[in-house]
Write an enzyme that holds these catalytic residues in place. Structure first.
Site, short mmCIF file in Angstrom:
data_model
loop_
_atom_site.label_atom_id
_atom_site.label_comp_id
_atom_site.label_asym_id
_atom_site.label_seq_id
_atom_site.Cartn_x
_atom_site.Cartn_y
_atom_site.Cartn_z
CB VAL A 14 -1.09 -0.04 1.27
CG1 VAL A 14 -1.67 1.41 1.48
CG2 VAL A 14 -1.81 -1.40 1.18
NE ARG A 39 11.38 -5.81 8.58
CZ ARG A 39 10.68 -5.57 9.68
NH1 ARG A 39 11.02 -5.71 11.04
NH2 ARG A 39 9.45 -5.22 9.59
CB CYS A 128 -10.12 -2.45 1.35
SG CYS A 128 -9.44 -4.14 2.19
CB SER A 158 -2.97 -7.14 -2.84
OG SER A 158 -4.29 -7.00 -3.44
CE LYS A 212 -10.40 -4.99 10.61
NZ LYS A 212 -9.32 -5.59 9.64
NE ARG A 234 -7.15 -12.63 2.39
CZ ARG A 234 -7.05 -11.28 2.76
NH1 ARG A 234 -7.31 -10.32 2.04
NH2 ARG A 234 -6.90 -10.91 3.80
CG HIS A 241 -11.22 -6.70 -1.59
ND1 HIS A 241 -10.01 -7.42 -1.81
CD2 HIS A 241 -10.92 -5.92 -0.40
CE1 HIS A 241 -9.38 -7.13 -0.83
NE2 HIS A 241 -9.65 -6.37 0.23
CG ASN A 314 -7.21 -4.98 -2.76
OD1 ASN A 314 -7.15 -5.28 -3.99
ND2 ASN A 314 -6.54 -5.65 -1.79
P1 A2P Z 1 9.36 -2.90 6.26
O1 A2P Z 1 9.55 -3.08 4.73
O2 A2P Z 1 10.84 -2.24 6.75
O3 A2P Z 1 9.04 -4.17 7.02
P2 A2P Z 1 3.10 -4.83 3.80
O4 A2P Z 1 1.50 -4.19 4.09
O5 A2P Z 1 3.10 -4.77 2.34
O6 A2P Z 1 3.45 -6.04 4.58
O7 A2P Z 1 3.94 -3.52 4.37
C1 A2P Z 1 4.02 -3.50 5.63
C2 A2P Z 1 4.85 -1.99 5.79
O8 A2P Z 1 4.82 -1.29 7.09
C3 A2P Z 1 6.11 -1.76 5.22
O9 A2P Z 1 6.81 -0.78 4.51
C4 A2P Z 1 7.00 -2.39 6.47
O10 A2P Z 1 8.25 -1.93 6.51
C5 A2P Z 1 6.32 -1.28 7.54
N1 A2P Z 1 6.33 -1.62 8.72
C6 A2P Z 1 6.35 -2.74 9.44
N2 A2P Z 1 6.72 -2.75 10.68
C7 A2P Z 1 6.99 -1.44 10.91
C8 A2P Z 1 7.51 -0.84 11.95
N3 A2P Z 1 7.79 -1.34 13.36
N4 A2P Z 1 7.89 0.46 11.89
C9 A2P Z 1 7.93 1.15 10.85
N5 A2P Z 1 7.34 0.48 9.66
C10 A2P Z 1 6.95 -0.63 9.85
#
Ligand code: A2P
Length: 346
Positions: A14, A39, A128, A158, A212, A234, A241, A314
């Protein structure tokens, strides 16, 4: 005029779409900053022709940021959105963390933009499945007052984020190579299967996703009398969706009247001609901004009933686009400010 926008969760499915939507719609940001977890420190994400360097989300990154769009999961929003609001940064949050909080407007711009006027710093983007259903039900509710909604959803992977799409792809590949597919994200195989289970189960045996749809509909329509019951499934589809929606109205609306009303409704595209085999489908709505509706027909089992089939992307209308539209509406209403910075963090 200076307008600094932050995207939190910028590396996710997203978050990436949010950056694309901000760019494609010429959102008047003078600067865009991208944040994700530790990360991702240093990772590059596309923003138009340019690339943004992702930085680690910390409590103090919101100084000098005017608006932040969050899509990094409920726990991250719960923890960091109050810090953003405290720094005077307006938050549009895509997670479920703040949706039912009385201090937070829950907004679909085509349905209840006026709810933004009372915002206190955190605005919630609805689920969504709720967004696409209400964009279509709004004109019908205005015209005939909906008493009850019965909805069944067919939701794309997704919605679970990048990891959901990776799981479907990996399982399809494993099955074609006669390998046992592993379930890492979903409790059962999603490839060539349907799971009547989205989000966690609650005490009433409904899933959180189903509730929700019930609770968010009441809040967005600001109508405690509207009754909703949902079953969320799902399906092995990557994007979009689909929803089978049955409504019962106080005042009769014929399918013909519904088609006319819906063809004039903002954000809605009527795609409905059974004789020409015209009906909306996920595979053909990917990347579209509009919410598609077809199969509009009378529910012949009751006096005032309609059946509808609703499809939307979505990740776009269900998440990134709706959030960016909220940002646009905030600008239009001159609401990009936080009056009391201590509402969420004292
Ligand atoms: P990261 O890529 O560093 O893990 P998705 O919904 O596609 O799984 O994406 C989740 C998003 O939320 C990613 O950008 C992820 O970053 C970010 N995210 C997950 N946990 C944290 C956190 N503790 N702090 C900041 N961003 C986070």
């Amino acid at each position: 005029k200076k307008l600094t926008v932050a995207v939190v969760g910028a590396t996710g499915a997203v978050g990436r779409e949010m950056l694309k939507t901000l760019h494609d719609r010429d959102f008047p940001a003078t600067e865009v900053r991208a944040f994700a977890s530790a990360r991702s420190e240093g990772v590059k994400v596309p923003y138009g022709e340019r690339e943004l360097t992702v930085h680690e989300l910390k409590e103090d990154v919101f100084d000098g940021v005017d608006m932040a769009i969050f899509s990094a999961g409920g726990a991250t929003s719960q923890k960091f959105a109050p810090h953003a609001a405290h720094a005077g940064c307006v938050v549009v949050d895509n997670s479920a963390a703040w949706r039912m909080d009385e201090r937070c407007p829950l907004v679909v711009p085509e349905v209840n933009p006026q709810a933004l006027d009372a915002h206190q710093g955190i605005i919630a983007n609805p689920n969504c499945s709720t967004i696409q259903m209400l964009v279509v039900l709004k004109p019908l509710h205005d015209a005939g007052k909906i008493r009850r909604v019965v909805v069944s959803t067919y939701q794309a992977v997704s919605g679970t984020g990048q990891k959901g799409m990776e799981e479907l792809e990996r399982q399809v590949r494993d099955l074609f190579n006669s390998r046992d597919p592993e379930n890492k994200v979903y409790p059962y195989r999603i490839a060539f299967n349907v799971l009547p289970h989205i989000d966690v189960f609650l005490d009433n045996d409904y899933t959180k996703e189903e509730m929700k749809m019930v609770n968010e509909t009441v809040k967005i329509f600001d109508d405690p009398t509207i009754k909703v019951t949902a079953t969320c499934a799902r399906v092995p589809v990557f994007y979009c969706h689909a929803e089978s929606v049955n409504i019962e109205t106080e005042k009769k609306i014929t399918p013909k009247e519904a088609r006319v009303m819906l063809s004039q409704a903002p954000g809605v595209r009527v795609f409905d001609n059974p004789r020409e085999l015209m009906y909306p489908m996920p595979a053909y709505c990917v990347g579209e901004d509009a919410t598609y509706v077809g199969r509009i027909r009378e529910d012949e089992s009751i006096a005032n009933g309609l059946n509808l089939w609703i499809v939307a992307d979505n990740v776009r209308k269900g998440a990134a686009l709706n959030a960016v539209q909220i940002g646009e509406e905030l600008l239009r209403r001159d609401l990009v400010r936080v009056r009391d910075k201590n509402v969420f963090l004292r």
